[in-house]
Design a protein around this motif. Structure first.
Motif, PDB file in Angstrom:
ATOM      1  N   ARG A 122      36.895  31.604  29.527  1.00 56.94           N
ATOM      2  CA  ARG A 122      38.193  32.212  29.813  1.00 56.94           C
ATOM      3  C   ARG A 122      38.184  33.663  29.345  1.00 56.94           C
ATOM      4  N   LYS A 123      38.701  34.539  30.187  1.00 60.49           N
ATOM      5  CA  LYS A 123      38.714  35.964  29.867  1.00 60.49           C
ATOM      6  C   LYS A 123      39.721  36.264  28.767  1.00 60.49           C
ATOM      7  N   ASP A 124      40.914  35.678  28.867  1.00 61.87           N
ATOM      8  CA  ASP A 124      41.979  35.930  27.897  1.00 61.87           C
ATOM      9  C   ASP A 124      42.113  34.741  26.951  1.00 61.87           C
ATOM     10  N   PHE A 125      42.483  35.036  25.710  1.00 65.25           N
ATOM     11  CA  PHE A 125      42.649  33.980  24.714  1.00 65.25           C
ATOM     12  C   PHE A 125      43.984  33.274  24.925  1.00 65.25           C
ATOM     13  N   SER A 126      43.945  31.948  24.884  1.00 65.47           N
ATOM     14  CA  SER A 126      45.170  31.146  25.033  1.00 65.47           C
ATOM     15  C   SER A 126      44.997  29.842  24.271  1.00 65.47           C
ATOM     16  N   THR A 127      46.009  29.000  24.333  1.00 62.84           N
ATOM     17  CA  THR A 127      45.949  27.708  23.639  1.00 62.84           C
ATOM     18  C   THR A 127      44.889  26.789  24.223  1.00 62.84           C
ATOM     19  N   LYS A 128      44.430  27.081  25.455  1.00 63.66           N
ATOM     20  CA  LYS A 128      43.413  26.241  26.088  1.00 63.66           C
ATOM     21  C   LYS A 128      42.004  26.546  25.587  1.00 63.66           C
ATOM     22  N   VAL A 129      41.843  27.661  24.898  1.00 61.48           N
ATOM     23  CA  VAL A 129      40.526  28.038  24.369  1.00 61.48           C
ATOM     24  C   VAL A 129      40.204  27.157  23.161  1.00 61.48           C
ATOM     25  N   THR A 130      39.039  26.525  23.172  1.00 61.52           N
ATOM     26  CA  THR A 130      38.643  25.646  22.068  1.00 61.52           C
ATOM     27  C   THR A 130      37.775  26.357  21.035  1.00 61.52           C
ATOM     28  N   HIS A 131      37.052  27.412  21.464  1.00 60.09           N
ATOM     29  CA  HIS A 131      36.184  28.146  20.547  1.00 60.09           C
ATOM     30  C   HIS A 131      36.159  29.621  20.932  1.00 60.09           C
ATOM     31  N   LEU A 132      36.225  30.487  19.919  1.00 58.82           N
ATOM     32  CA  LEU A 132      36.087  31.936  20.142  1.00 58.82           C
ATOM     33  C   LEU A 132      34.699  32.362  19.674  1.00 58.82           C
ATOM     34  N   ILE A 133      33.961  33.041  20.556  1.00 58.78           N
ATOM     35  CA  ILE A 133      32.639  33.578  20.203  1.00 58.78           C
ATOM     36  C   ILE A 133      32.838  35.047  19.870  1.00 58.78           C
ATOM     37  N   ALA A 134      32.604  35.414  18.603  1.00 53.69           N
ATOM     38  CA  ALA A 134      32.948  36.754  18.133  1.00 53.69           C
ATOM     39  C   ALA A 134      31.734  37.483  17.573  1.00 53.69           C
ATOM     40  N   HIS A 135      31.661  38.779  17.922  1.00 52.03           N
ATOM     41  CA  HIS A 135      30.629  39.638  17.364  1.00 52.03           C
ATOM     42  C   HIS A 135      31.145  40.382  16.142  1.00 52.03           C
ATOM     43  N   SER A 136      32.478  40.373  15.938  1.00 54.73           N
ATOM     44  CA  SER A 136      33.079  41.063  14.805  1.00 54.73           C
ATOM     45  C   SER A 136      34.397  40.389  14.448  1.00 54.73           C
ATOM     46  N   THR A 137      34.982  40.826  13.334  1.00 51.95           N
ATOM     47  CA  THR A 137      36.254  40.262  12.879  1.00 51.95           C
ATOM     48  C   THR A 137      37.433  41.160  13.242  1.00 51.95           C
ATOM     49  N   HIS A 138      37.234  42.051  14.186  1.00 44.91           N
ATOM     50  CA  HIS A 138      38.299  42.947  14.637  1.00 44.91           C
ATOM     51  C   HIS A 138      38.889  42.419  15.943  1.00 44.91           C
ATOM     52  N   GLY A 139      40.021  42.959  16.322  1.00 43.26           N
ATOM     53  CA  GLY A 139      40.571  42.673  17.646  1.00 43.26           C
ATOM     54  C   GLY A 139      41.671  41.624  17.654  1.00 43.26           C
ATOM     55  N   GLU A 140      42.460  41.679  18.730  1.00 40.74           N
ATOM     56  CA  GLU A 140      43.606  40.786  18.882  1.00 40.74           C
ATOM     57  C   GLU A 140      43.178  39.336  19.064  1.00 40.74           C
ATOM     58  N   LYS A 141      42.100  39.100  19.808  1.00 45.58           N
ATOM     59  CA  LYS A 141      41.646  37.728  20.032  1.00 45.58           C
ATOM     60  C   LYS A 141      41.268  37.052  18.711  1.00 45.58           C
ATOM     61  N   TYR A 142      40.626  37.802  17.832  1.00 47.98           N
ATOM     62  CA  TYR A 142      40.231  37.262  16.534  1.00 47.98           C
ATOM     63  C   TYR A 142      41.469  36.874  15.743  1.00 47.98           C
ATOM     64  N   ARG A 143      42.477  37.757  15.711  1.00 52.05           N
ATOM     65  CA  ARG A 143      43.704  37.478  14.973  1.00 52.05           C
ATOM     66  C   ARG A 143      44.410  36.232  15.511  1.00 52.05           C
ATOM     67  N   LEU A 144      44.477  36.112  16.836  1.00 51.00           N
ATOM     68  CA  LEU A 144      45.121  34.951  17.443  1.00 51.00           C
ATOM     69  C   LEU A 144      44.369  33.667  17.103  1.00 51.00           C
ATOM     70  N   ALA A 145      43.041  33.729  17.128  1.00 51.52           N
ATOM     71  CA  ALA A 145      42.233  32.543  16.816  1.00 51.52           C
ATOM     72  C   ALA A 145      42.447  32.101  15.373  1.00 51.52           C
ATOM     73  N   VAL A 146      42.556  33.081  14.452  1.00 48.07           N
ATOM     74  CA  VAL A 146      42.810  32.752  13.046  1.00 48.07           C
ATOM     75  C   VAL A 146      44.162  32.071  12.896  1.00 48.07           C
ATOM     76  N   CYS A 147      45.188  32.641  13.534  1.00 44.51           N
ATOM     77  CA  CYS A 147      46.538  32.084  13.433  1.00 44.51           C
ATOM     78  C   CYS A 147      46.624  30.672  14.011  1.00 44.51           C
ATOM     79  N   MET A 148      45.871  30.417  15.081  1.00 43.65           N
ATOM     80  CA  MET A 148      45.948  29.120  15.752  1.00 43.65           C
ATOM     81  C   MET A 148      44.926  28.117  15.207  1.00 43.65           C
ATOM     82  N   GLY A 149      44.086  28.561  14.275  1.00 42.54           N
ATOM     83  CA  GLY A 149      43.095  27.655  13.698  1.00 42.54           C
ATOM     84  C   GLY A 149      41.953  27.328  14.639  1.00 42.54           C
TER      85      GLY A 149
END
Length: 641
Positions: A122-149
């Motif tokens: 998925r291009k955009d992060f949403s509740t349907k995303v089960t895993h975020l693949i991250a190269h860094s700890t910056h960015g909005e997607k990272y923050r959303l993933a942290v908040c949603m666990g």
């Protein structure tokens, strides 16, 4: 449906497991170009990096790997349908999102691997995303993933899953597998530490490395974060650049506890001379203690300032007196400064009647209430700051401790809290409507049975509770961070969890001393004199019960130690009535030269003797007359010692 198999390495196994007709071929083109509408041709390829694969993919043929066929055969399901080539079901039902990638070729390769293993992108992060693949700890997607666990993983997770693609029943979503690929909280962060002791700084630097970061000295231009001990630092040594986050230590420990980089805006360090703090101080100087309206206005203004400037809602920790002597804030019974005009005021549950001369009995009873109130506050702090947060089912980063560990640490603290809350309320009511004839002892007697029930389970296992805290703090970084955050809060008064938990061990002896003091100031004709004696005796019985249970517990533990230490120890040694009396290390004086000088251990129990020699074979002696003699010899030896 017809299967055409292009020579997979596990052809024989495949044939035996699926029990389905198929065709093998050395020329995929003769089937790839077929236009038979009566059946669909599915190509099973073991190599997704070959010329045959490229040819079949270019001509829109359906391609699967051997693991897909084996998986479906094991599950007795039809072949998984996919519009893309599907080698395995390693990432079936997983939905991935990417962040922080700049290399398009790397991204393309990872996306292909995910699709080959049955995952979706998925291009955009949403509740349907089960895993975020991250190269860094910056960015909005990272923050959303942290908040949603949502689990945040490194690209290595995908590569390692691909290496295990031939394991038909393996799934990359398994927690045990993915744990080692978590993005550490301090990835891409270079930290410096200001205002900490040398020991604490070394500890934090070590944990920075363990959690993916690095550190430099304060003032280095490469630093991304400067962590400040806000209670000791009054002024920064330099003006930080806009690229440098100046944060309180709670950000550091909070990131470790969450196992993810916390948002800096909530933990920014504010100097004492900042405009927001100056405004708050000026408002404080304009208010008087007797103005409720101004007090409320100040509280609201400070709350707004906190919100606007993102200052932490918790004030810095302050020193606190001993729990047995400090008074609770705004104590109900602190009336030493009450004016004489209040003497005729009607007593109520919210105020204590003013006496022209307060009796010594009243004063000590008041002290009993104050210490009880403070003790209840400490128990409440243990529950609210430590036990309840640890028990929450949904925690960022998953559970900090196992339920069994939580139970071992806190034991019967909730039950102790409940009974002492009721004791405190009864004491408050008694002192509010004070009469010299009213009984303090009755309150303690009223709850003596509950004290017997609640205290032994905690006091007897306090050492185990303490050992569990020490072990978990050493082995579990998130628990260590959790303790650091909460022990720094003002409610704890700079005390550790172990120091707070020792209070129940100390409380009953303290109450007994205060009751004895009240008895001294109670006249002989006061009915409470006899009641106080009974109350003191009941507390002694509780403490005696605790000591007896503790001895039994320690004796049972010692027996278990013997059972584990001695190979071939009789199973019937474990008995509820048996306890270890003495352990003696001796040297054998046998008739045979080979027996002399052997080290022999004697385990003397209340009803038997275990002898262990170098062969580790125990001999049980059950002659009670001999045991009595041994008891006597040991007793005499202890007198000489």
């Amino acid at each position: 449906m017809q299967y055409a198999n292009y020579v997979p390495p596990n052809f024989t196994i495949l044939h035996q497991d699926i029990n389905t007709p198929f065709i093998t071929t050395d020329n995929v083109q003769e089937f790839a170009d077929g236009e038979n509408t009566d059946f669909e041709t599915v190509f099973v390829l073991a190599d997704f990096d070959s010329s045959d694969y490229n040819y079949l993919y270019k001509h829109d043929n359906r391609i699967v790997g051997p693991p897909v066929v084996l998986y479906c055969a094991a599950k007795e399901e039809p072949l998984q349908f996919s519009c893309r080539p599907l080698y395995s079901t390693t990432m079936l039902n997983l939905s991935l999102c990417f962040t922080g990638f700049r290399n398009k070729e790397e991204m393309k390769n990872l996306v292909n691997l995910v699709h080959h293993m049955g995952g979706t992108i998925r291009k955009d992060f949403s509740t349907k995303v089960t895993h975020l693949i991250a190269h860094s700890t910056h960015g909005e997607k990272y923050r959303l993933a942290v908040c949603m666990g949502t689990p945040i993983l490194t690209p290595s997770w995908i590569h390692k899953a691909w290496e295990r693609r031939d394991e038909a029943l393996f799934h990359a979503g398994e927690e045990e597998f993915r744990t080692e690929f978590k993005v550490p909280p301090f990835q891409d962060c270079i930290l410096s530490f200001l205002g900490f002791s040398a020991e604490e700084k070394a500890n934090m630097e070590e944990r920075t490395l363990k959690h993916g970061g690095s550190y430099l000295e304060v003032g280095h231009d490469r630093c991304t974060h400067m962590v400040v001990e806000e209670n000791s630092v009054k002024e920064l040594p330099f003006s930080p650049s806009k690229k440098l986050f100046v944060v309180k230590q709670e950000w550091f420990w909070g990131s470790i506890q969450m196992d993810a980089r916390a948002g800096e805006s909530m933990y920014l360090y504010e100097k004492n001379d900042s405009p927001a703090m100056k405004k708050a101080v000026s408002l404080l100087s304009l208010t008087t203690p007797n103005s409720n309206r101004k007090r409320r206005r100040l509280r609201d203004t400070l709350a707004q300032l906190t919100k606007e400037t993102e200052i932490s809602p918790f004030p810095p920790p302050r020193k606190r007196q001993s729990a047995e002597h400090c008074l609770s804030i705004g104590s109900l019974l602190d009336i030493s400064n009450t004016p004489e005009t209040c003497k005729s005021s009607k007593p109520s549950k919210s105020s204590t009647p003013v006496l022209s001369k307060q009796s010594a009995r009243w004063q000590v009873s008041k002290e009993l209430y104050q210490t009880e109130s403070n003790y209840v506050d400490i128990l409440n702090t243990i529950l609210q700051l430590f036990k309840f947060p640890l028990e929450k089912e949904e925690q960022v980063g998953g559970p900090i401790l196992a339920q069994e560990e939580i139970k071992t640490i806190f034991g019967s603290i909730p039950d102790i809290y409940e009974v002492h809350t009721r004791i405190k309320n009864d004491l408050e009511e008694l002192l509010t409507d004070w009469l010299e004839e009213r009984s303090v002892g009755d309150i303690i007697l009223k709850y003596s049975k509950e004290l017997v029930k609640t205290y032994p389970p905690f006091v007897n296992f306090f050492e185990m509770s303490k050992e569990t805290i020490v072990r978990c703090e050493k082995q579990k970084p998130r628990f260590h961070a959790f303790l650091k955050i909460n022990q720094a809060k003002p409610e704890c008064g700079r005390q550790t969890l172990v120091e707070l938990l020792i209070r129940p061990v100390q409380r009953l002896p303290s109450v007994a001393l205060l009751l004895n003091d009240i008895k001294k100031h109670t006249s002989d004709d006061n009915p409470d004199k006899i009641t106080l004696e009974k109350a003191i005796e009941s507390l002694k019985e509780v403490m005696t019960h605790i000591n007896e249970d503790k001895r039994k517990t320690e004796g049972q533990k010692q027996i278990f130690d013997v059972v584990y230490e001695v190979d071939g120890c009789p199973a019937n040694l474990l008995s509820s009535h048996r306890s270890l009396v003495y352990r003696v290390e001796t040297i054998a004086l046998g008739d045979q030269p080979c027996d002399r000088g052997e080290h022999v251990t004697l385990f003397l129990f209340n009803d038997c003797l275990e002898v262990r020699n170098h062969t580790n074979k125990p001999i049980t002696i059950l002659h009670r007359t001999q045991l009595h003699l041994i008891h006597l010899l040991i007793f005499k030896q202890s007198i000489h010692d």
